[in-house]
Design a protein around this motif. Structure first.
Motif, PDB file in Angstrom:
ATOM      1  N   THR A 156      71.474  46.794  53.630  1.00 20.63           N
ATOM      2  CA  THR A 156      71.871  45.552  52.966  1.00 20.63           C
ATOM      3  C   THR A 156      72.950  45.848  51.933  1.00 20.63           C
ATOM      4  OG1 THR A 156      70.041  45.811  51.380  1.00 20.63           O
ATOM      5  CG2 THR A 156      69.657  44.354  53.267  1.00 20.63           C
ATOM      6  N   SER A 157      73.763  44.829  51.664  1.00 24.70           N
ATOM      7  CA  SER A 157      74.771  44.901  50.614  1.00 24.70           C
ATOM      8  C   SER A 157      75.102  43.473  50.210  1.00 24.70           C
ATOM      9  CB  SER A 157      76.016  45.633  51.119  1.00 24.70           C
ATOM     10  OG  SER A 157      76.860  45.992  50.046  1.00 24.70           O
ATOM     11  N   ASP A 158      75.613  43.286  49.002  1.00 26.83           N
ATOM     12  CA  ASP A 158      75.780  41.943  48.455  1.00 26.83           C
ATOM     13  C   ASP A 158      76.645  41.040  49.324  1.00 26.83           C
ATOM     14  OD1 ASP A 158      74.154  42.420  46.293  1.00 26.83           O
ATOM     15  OD2 ASP A 158      75.798  42.889  44.918  1.00 26.83           O
ATOM     16  N   ASP A 159      77.681  41.585  49.957  1.00 27.32           N
ATOM     17  CA  ASP A 159      78.603  40.745  50.715  1.00 27.32           C
ATOM     18  C   ASP A 159      78.530  40.992  52.218  1.00 27.32           C
ATOM     19  OD1 ASP A 159      79.634  43.301  50.588  1.00 27.32           O
ATOM     20  OD2 ASP A 159      81.720  42.649  50.411  1.00 27.32           O
ATOM     21  N   LEU A 160      77.440  41.630  52.674  1.00 24.60           N
ATOM     22  CA  LEU A 160      77.282  41.921  54.103  1.00 24.60           C
ATOM     23  C   LEU A 160      75.902  41.482  54.574  1.00 24.60           C
ATOM     24  CD1 LEU A 160      78.782  45.535  54.206  1.00 24.60           C
ATOM     25  CD2 LEU A 160      79.844  43.449  55.096  1.00 24.60           C
ATOM     26  N   PRO A 161      75.796  41.080  55.842  1.00 21.56           N
ATOM     27  CA  PRO A 161      74.505  40.645  56.364  1.00 21.56           C
ATOM     28  C   PRO A 161      73.607  41.836  56.684  1.00 21.56           C
ATOM     29  CG  PRO A 161      76.152  40.521  58.088  1.00 21.56           C
ATOM     30  CD  PRO A 161      76.889  40.908  56.833  1.00 21.56           C
ATOM     31  N   PRO A 162      72.297  41.637  56.682  1.00 20.83           N
ATOM     32  CA  PRO A 162      71.369  42.742  56.910  1.00 20.83           C
ATOM     33  C   PRO A 162      71.431  43.295  58.338  1.00 20.83           C
ATOM     34  CG  PRO A 162      70.262  40.882  55.868  1.00 20.83           C
ATOM     35  CD  PRO A 162      71.592  40.390  56.332  1.00 20.83           C
ATOM     36  N   VAL A 163      71.294  44.613  58.436  1.00 19.41           N
ATOM     37  CA  VAL A 163      71.224  45.303  59.721  1.00 19.41           C
ATOM     38  C   VAL A 163      69.922  46.097  59.763  1.00 19.41           C
ATOM     39  CG1 VAL A 163      72.244  47.098  61.177  1.00 19.41           C
ATOM     40  CG2 VAL A 163      73.718  45.449  60.012  1.00 19.41           C
ATOM     41  N   TYR A 164      69.134  45.859  60.818  1.00 24.13           N
ATOM     42  CA  TYR A 164      67.823  46.492  60.989  1.00 24.13           C
ATOM     43  C   TYR A 164      67.894  47.533  62.094  1.00 24.13           C
ATOM     44  CZ  TYR A 164      62.920  46.739  62.693  1.00 24.13           C
ATOM     45  OH  TYR A 164      61.689  47.150  63.117  1.00 24.13           O
ATOM     46  N   VAL A 165      67.329  48.716  61.836  1.00 22.64           N
ATOM     47  CA  VAL A 165      67.175  49.766  62.845  1.00 22.64           C
ATOM     48  C   VAL A 165      65.680  50.024  62.987  1.00 22.64           C
ATOM     49  CG1 VAL A 165      67.713  52.140  63.489  1.00 22.64           C
ATOM     50  CG2 VAL A 165      69.385  50.796  62.193  1.00 22.64           C
ATOM     51  N   SER A 166      65.139  49.749  64.168  1.00 17.80           N
ATOM     52  CA  SER A 166      63.679  49.763  64.316  1.00 17.80           C
ATOM     53  C   SER A 166      63.079  51.150  64.330  1.00 17.80           C
ATOM     54  CB  SER A 166      63.279  49.030  65.600  1.00 17.80           C
ATOM     55  OG  SER A 166      63.597  49.804  66.753  1.00 17.80           O
ATOM     56  N   GLY A 167      63.844  52.169  64.812  1.00 25.07           N
ATOM     57  CA  GLY A 167      63.202  53.439  65.109  1.00 25.07           C
ATOM     58  C   GLY A 167      62.197  53.255  66.236  1.00 25.07           C
ATOM     59  N   ASP A 168      61.415  54.288  66.486  1.00 23.76           N
ATOM     60  CA  ASP A 168      60.435  54.234  67.584  1.00 23.76           C
ATOM     61  C   ASP A 168      59.186  53.485  67.136  1.00 23.76           C
ATOM     62  OD1 ASP A 168      62.051  55.531  69.350  1.00 23.76           O
ATOM     63  OD2 ASP A 168      60.872  57.361  69.476  1.00 23.76           O
ATOM     64  N   ASN A 169      59.289  52.180  67.073  1.00 26.99           N
ATOM     65  CA  ASN A 169      58.182  51.335  66.637  1.00 26.99           C
ATOM     66  C   ASN A 169      57.609  50.554  67.808  1.00 26.99           C
ATOM     67  OD1 ASN A 169      56.443  49.787  64.861  1.00 26.99           O
ATOM     68  ND2 ASN A 169      57.849  48.081  65.240  1.00 26.99           N
ATOM     69  N   ALA A 170      56.277  50.549  67.919  1.00 27.12           N
ATOM     70  CA  ALA A 170      55.609  49.792  68.976  1.00 27.12           C
ATOM     71  C   ALA A 170      54.765  48.651  68.419  1.00 27.12           C
ATOM     72  CB  ALA A 170      54.721  50.735  69.809  1.00 27.12           C
ATOM     73  N   ASN A 171      54.862  48.374  67.138  1.00 27.15           N
ATOM     74  CA  ASN A 171      53.935  47.464  66.472  1.00 27.15           C
ATOM     75  C   ASN A 171      54.640  46.191  65.994  1.00 27.15           C
ATOM     76  OD1 ASN A 171      51.894  46.271  64.998  1.00 27.15           O
ATOM     77  ND2 ASN A 171      51.817  47.833  63.411  1.00 27.15           N
ATOM     78  N   LEU A 172      54.342  45.064  66.632  1.00 26.59           N
ATOM     79  CA  LEU A 172      54.932  43.795  66.207  1.00 26.59           C
ATOM     80  C   LEU A 172      54.420  43.350  64.838  1.00 26.59           C
ATOM     81  CD1 LEU A 172      55.211  41.362  69.259  1.00 26.59           C
ATOM     82  CD2 LEU A 172      57.042  42.514  68.006  1.00 26.59           C
ATOM     83  N   GLY A 173      53.250  43.811  64.463  1.00 25.85           N
ATOM     84  CA  GLY A 173      52.755  43.488  63.129  1.00 25.85           C
ATOM     85  C   GLY A 173      53.698  43.976  62.050  1.00 25.85           C
ATOM     86  N   HIS A 174      54.245  45.165  62.250  1.00 27.40           N
ATOM     87  CA  HIS A 174      55.225  45.678  61.292  1.00 27.40           C
ATOM     88  C   HIS A 174      56.491  44.821  61.301  1.00 27.40           C
ATOM     89  CE1 HIS A 174      52.896  48.977  60.022  1.00 27.40           C
ATOM     90  NE2 HIS A 174      53.173  49.838  60.980  1.00 27.40           N
ATOM     91  N   VAL A 175      56.902  44.369  62.482  1.00 28.62           N
ATOM     92  CA  VAL A 175      58.089  43.519  62.568  1.00 28.62           C
ATOM     93  C   VAL A 175      57.882  42.236  61.764  1.00 28.62           C
ATOM     94  CG1 VAL A 175      59.591  42.216  64.126  1.00 28.62           C
ATOM     95  CG2 VAL A 175      58.739  44.468  64.812  1.00 28.62           C
TER      96      VAL A 175
END
Length: 260
Positions: A156-175
């Protein structure tokens, strides 16, 4: 969330096979899970004669990437996320963000991020980029003693939109937890492929499959989804065609960007 509505422009992302992608964000260059070794069999750190099988070569070398300002390393224990050539790259970059346990193993410039912990990088054009460590789980509940710790990331940055990198995640609860703090995100780099191994956890998912990836995209309100980590290894059960079909079924086909 900071910067979420400031621009509809694309954040440059390029995927180079497996989990390796280059993200240009705030004039900083981030590389995810660097893997460049040739196809072949790679032993797993488990009892028994278990191997990861790489089926396709990387289209680039580490040198081809040019300047790298930071590595976002979801975990260091599996060759399909950090191989020998990728490991050799790490000391050449200013900082490597990874799990707390991984930073202890790697030492040097490795910086461990616990879930929700943040670090800031100075942008060449002024201001900062905040890197947030995010929850991830590499398999079913209770898998960590075998599959190891994993971390995802948000930029994240003040003038930029958020970018998400999931990594090896299998859990929708975390999402869902992540969406509660950051949605909507602009770009979600989702590690898909539906990774499974017959000998591990009764064949349970080790990463998101295509249908869960589409569900994750909806939960995150992602404007763009860049699939990664769905090819080049034999333990993936789904590829590009399955991803396209699942996103089409969910009415999200227009959000896909394979960024190749």
């Amino acid at each position: 969330m900071s910067g979420a509505d400031t621009t509809g422009e694309k954040i440059p992302v390029r995927v180079y096979g497996g989990p390796t992608a280059l993200i240009e964000y705030g004039r900083l260059r981030f590389v995810t899970d660097p893997t460049f070794d040739p196809p072949g069999e790679y032993p797993m750190p488990l009892p028994g004669d278990h191997k990861l099988v790489k089926t396709e070569p990387s289209p680039v070398t580490a040198a081809d990437l040019g300047r790298v300002d930071a590595v976002l390393l979801s975990h260091d224990g599996h060759d399909d996320n950090l191989d020998d050539t990728g490991r050799a790259l790490l000391p050449e970059v200013p900082v490597v963000f990874t799990t707390v346990s991984g930073a202890t193993r790697l030492g040097g410039n490795a910086h461990g991020l616990a879930f929700w912990q943040t670090a800031e990088l100075q942008r060449p054009d002024g201001g900062t980029v905040t890197v947030t460590g995010l929850p991830a789980r590499h398999g079913p509940e209770g898998c960590e003693p075998i599959s190891g710790d994993v971390v995802g990331f948000m930029l994240t940055s003040d003038d930029l939109p958020p970018v998400y990198v999931s990594g090896d995640n299998a859990n929708l609860g975390h999402v869902k937890e992540i969406a509660g703090k950051f949605a909507p995100v602009d770009t979600a780099i989702l590690f898909l492929g539906g990774a499974r191994m017959d000998f591990a956890f009764d064949g349970a998912l080790l990463t998101l499959d295509s249908a869960l990836g589409a569900e994750a995209a909806g939960i995150l309100g992602a404007r763009r989804v860049v699939p990664a980590h769905y090819d080049s290894w034999a333990h993936f059960t789904e590829g590009r065609s399955e991803i396209e079909a699942a996103f089409d079924k969910a009415g999200l086909a227009d959000r896909l960007d394979f960024a190749r």
